[in-house]
Design a protein around this motif. Structure first.
Motif, mmCIF file in Angstrom:
data_model
loop_
_atom_site.group_PDB
_atom_site.id
_atom_site.type_symbol
_atom_site.label_atom_id
_atom_site.label_comp_id
_atom_site.label_asym_id
_atom_site.label_seq_id
_atom_site.Cartn_x
_atom_site.Cartn_y
_atom_site.Cartn_z
ATOM 1 N N LEU A 163 -7.011 1.186 -1.588
ATOM 2 C CA LEU A 163 -6.827 1.893 -2.869
ATOM 3 C C LEU A 163 -8.153 2.461 -3.354
ATOM 4 C CD1 LEU A 163 -4.318 -0.520 -4.695
ATOM 5 C CD2 LEU A 163 -3.805 1.549 -3.358
ATOM 6 N N ILE A 169 6.771 -3.281 -7.655
ATOM 7 C CA ILE A 169 5.419 -3.061 -8.194
ATOM 8 C C ILE A 169 5.558 -2.338 -9.527
ATOM 9 C CG2 ILE A 169 3.195 -1.928 -7.761
ATOM 10 C CD1 ILE A 169 4.121 -1.711 -4.743
ATOM 11 N N ILE A 198 -4.979 -6.883 -9.559
ATOM 12 C CA ILE A 198 -3.666 -6.831 -8.901
ATOM 13 C C ILE A 198 -3.070 -8.235 -8.959
ATOM 14 C CG2 ILE A 198 -2.390 -6.358 -6.791
ATOM 15 C CD1 ILE A 198 -4.510 -4.457 -5.915
ATOM 16 N N GLN A 233 0.827 -1.213 0.000
ATOM 17 C CA GLN A 233 0.000 0.000 0.000
ATOM 18 C C GLN A 233 0.863 1.266 0.000
ATOM 19 O OE1 GLN A 233 -3.771 -0.061 2.544
ATOM 20 N NE2 GLN A 233 -2.767 -1.969 3.180
ATOM 21 N N ILE A 253 -2.072 -4.099 -12.144
ATOM 22 C CA ILE A 253 -0.863 -3.879 -11.342
ATOM 23 C C ILE A 253 -0.147 -5.204 -11.128
ATOM 24 C CG2 ILE A 253 -0.067 -3.096 -9.059
ATOM 25 C CD1 ILE A 253 -2.680 -1.382 -8.945
ATOM 26 N N LEU A 299 -0.252 7.099 -6.024
ATOM 27 C CA LEU A 299 -0.839 6.942 -7.372
ATOM 28 C C LEU A 299 -2.355 6.819 -7.277
ATOM 29 C CD1 LEU A 299 1.709 4.538 -9.118
ATOM 30 C CD2 LEU A 299 1.270 6.934 -9.708
ATOM 31 N N ALA A 300 -2.833 6.114 -6.228
ATOM 32 C CA ALA A 300 -4.292 5.994 -6.053
ATOM 33 C C ALA A 300 -4.888 7.369 -5.791
ATOM 34 C CB ALA A 300 -4.595 5.047 -4.901
ATOM 35 N N TYR A 324 5.045 11.331 -5.070
ATOM 36 C CA TYR A 324 5.365 10.538 -3.866
ATOM 37 C C TYR A 324 5.957 11.422 -2.775
ATOM 38 C CZ TYR A 324 4.141 5.982 -5.735
ATOM 39 O OH TYR A 324 3.422 4.909 -6.210
ATOM 40 N N LEU A 347 1.767 2.279 -3.270
ATOM 41 C CA LEU A 347 0.721 2.618 -4.258
ATOM 42 C C LEU A 347 -0.188 3.787 -3.865
ATOM 43 C CD1 LEU A 347 -0.373 -0.977 -5.359
ATOM 44 C CD2 LEU A 347 0.715 0.759 -6.823
ATOM 45 N N CYS A 349 1.789 3.786 -16.729
ATOM 46 C CA CYS A 349 1.419 5.101 -16.158
ATOM 47 C C CYS A 349 1.949 6.183 -17.102
ATOM 48 C CB CYS A 349 2.041 5.227 -14.772
ATOM 49 S SG CYS A 349 1.817 6.865 -14.053
ATOM 50 N N ILE A 359 2.853 -7.230 -9.018
ATOM 51 C CA ILE A 359 3.630 -7.122 -7.769
ATOM 52 C C ILE A 359 4.367 -8.426 -7.479
ATOM 53 C CG2 ILE A 359 3.514 -6.682 -5.275
ATOM 54 C CD1 ILE A 359 0.774 -5.315 -5.777
ATOM 55 N N LEU A 410 -4.147 4.851 -11.045
ATOM 56 C CA LEU A 410 -4.133 3.381 -11.138
ATOM 57 C C LEU A 410 -5.164 2.980 -12.188
ATOM 58 C CD1 LEU A 410 -3.926 2.428 -7.352
ATOM 59 C CD2 LEU A 410 -2.055 2.649 -9.007
#
Ligand SMILES: NC(=O)C1=CN([C@@H]2O[C@H](COP(=O)(O)OP(=O)(O)OC[C@H]3O[C@@H](n4cnc5c(N)ncnc54)[C@H](OP(=O)(O)O)[C@@H]3O)[C@@H](O)[C@H]2O)C=CC1
Ligand SMILES: CC(=O)N[C@@H](CCC(=O)OP(=O)(O)O)C(=O)O
Length: 324
Positions: free
Chosen positions: A202, A230, A213, A140, A156, A146-147, A245, A143, A234, A158, A152
């Motif tokens: 998310l 991940i 995911i 989490q 995804i 981005l959420a 971020y 991510l 994008c 991972i 997203l």
């Protein structure tokens, strides 16, 4: 400074031990009891040998709820709900549960999901906290920005590798030295239980989130730590993603964006999460690293306790990193 009085239930396990190690040195906490069925009457250091010289506390099978402000449940998978039904905790004692029993909205009752980087304000006002899972925390944190930015938009992918302590102190075939040393394996491919809580968080930031995911967990040849890689398509530039971020985690003391690739030794034995972001063509790769027993469990539980009682969020959680 007010002293928070704490009781630990399931104190003989890995997260119980880690919670003890932290609280014994927390400047504003007094440990009033440590519950264990299997070790009642024994000194804490009879199980957690590293605590010799640090405490003369003894495990107990009694629950001294009347003496505490908060109880921290460190029970095995799926034990907490039954335990609390059989041993109800009276108001105003607060509860922090490390299991998965109360993390999903449909069975949370008055428990608030305890990921401060997602909902610090709700945690501060909570009566009970459902502490996130270890993989769930690491993924989490990789991510959430981005959420929040609604980015997203495609499936995804991972891969995440965990140390052996993630599976608890009960010796299993895949946690013993003979199997684990010089070995690696996948497990629970595409089906890990943490996917539910990850999707829940998310979707709380990106309402229409419905993406697939694809999560492959790995068992790694080490004891502590989780590293998750991940990637997804994008359209943002690397500079735009890095800025996203940095801005998202600016007010969060334990999550940091590194300009260099991250590794486990930078975060093991700390409550930090280190994140690295890079673009490759249209794909963004996010790498996230935590200590599964610290930010992935007991450290995060104490971070949540600090927020519940209005203490400095980092109180008792600023430890020196191991470095190597
Ligand atoms: N290990 C990790 O990295 C993480 C673990 N978690 C979660 O934290 C919880 C604890 O994990 P962990 O410490 O690794 O587990 P352990 O198996 O190491 O410890 C659990 C402890 O709980 C006690 N216990 C189990 N069932 C009961 C019960 N019904 N009543 C009373 N005590 C009970 C046992 O102690 P005794 O028999 O002495 O009473 C046992 O030592 C789990 O739900 C796990 O999923 C979450 C994040 C990360
Ligand atoms: C290495 C290992 O086995 N890890 C456990 C996760 C432990 C955990 O956090 O599970 P909860 O959701 O019950 O909290 C697993 O992958 O199932």
């Amino acid at each position: 400074m007010t002293n928070i009085k704490a009781g630990i239930i399931g104190g003989a396990g890995f997260t119980g031990g880690e919670t003890l190690r932290i609280l014994l040195h927390h400047p504003q906490v007094e440990i009033k009891f440590v519950h264990s069925r299997s070790n009642a009457g024994n000194k804490l250091y009879a199980v957690h040998a590293d605590l010799l010289g640090e405490t003369e506390l003894t495990f107990t099978e009694h629950l001294h709820y009347e003496e505490v402000d908060v109880v921290i449940l460190c029970l095995g998978h799926g034990e907490s709900r039954v335990f609390l039904q059989n041993n109800p905790v009276p108001e105003p004692v607060k509860i922090i549960d490390l299991s998965h029993d109360f993390r999903l909205a449909e069975n949370a009752g008055n428990f608030v999901y305890g990921l401060p980087e997602l909902q610090r304000k709700r945690i501060k006002e909570a009566k009970a906290i459902a502490n996130p899972g270890c993989f769930a925390t690491c993924i989490q944190l990789g991510l959430l920005p981005l959420a929040k930015a609604g980015q997203l938009q495609e499936e995804i992918h991972i891969s995440a590798i965990t140390g052996s302590t993630g599976a608890g102190q009960k010796l299993q075939k895949t946690t013993g030295f003979t199997w684990r040393n010089n070995n690696i394996s996948t497990y629970k491919a595409f089906t890990h239980q943490h996917l539910h809580e990850i999707k829940q968080s998310l979707a709380s930031l990106q309402g229409e989130f419905q993406q697939e995911i694809n999560f492959i967990p790995y068992r790694g040849n080490f004891t502590r730590g989780i590293l998750a890689s991940i990637y997804l398509n994008c359209p943002l530039s690397e500079e735009e993603v890095v800025h996203l971020y940095q801005e998202y985690y600016q007010e969060h003391p334990f999550t940091h964006v590194s300009s260099q690739p991250v590794d486990l030794k930078q975060v093991v034995n700390t409550n930090k999460c280190f994140i690295h972001v890079q673009k490759q063509g249209n794909k963004v790769l996010i790498t996230s690293a935590i200590d599964n027993l610290a930010k992935g469990a007991s450290g995060q539980a104490i971070q949540n306790m600090n927020l519940l009682f209005g203490l400095e969020e980092t109180a008792g959680l600023l430890w020196k990193p191991a470095a190597f």
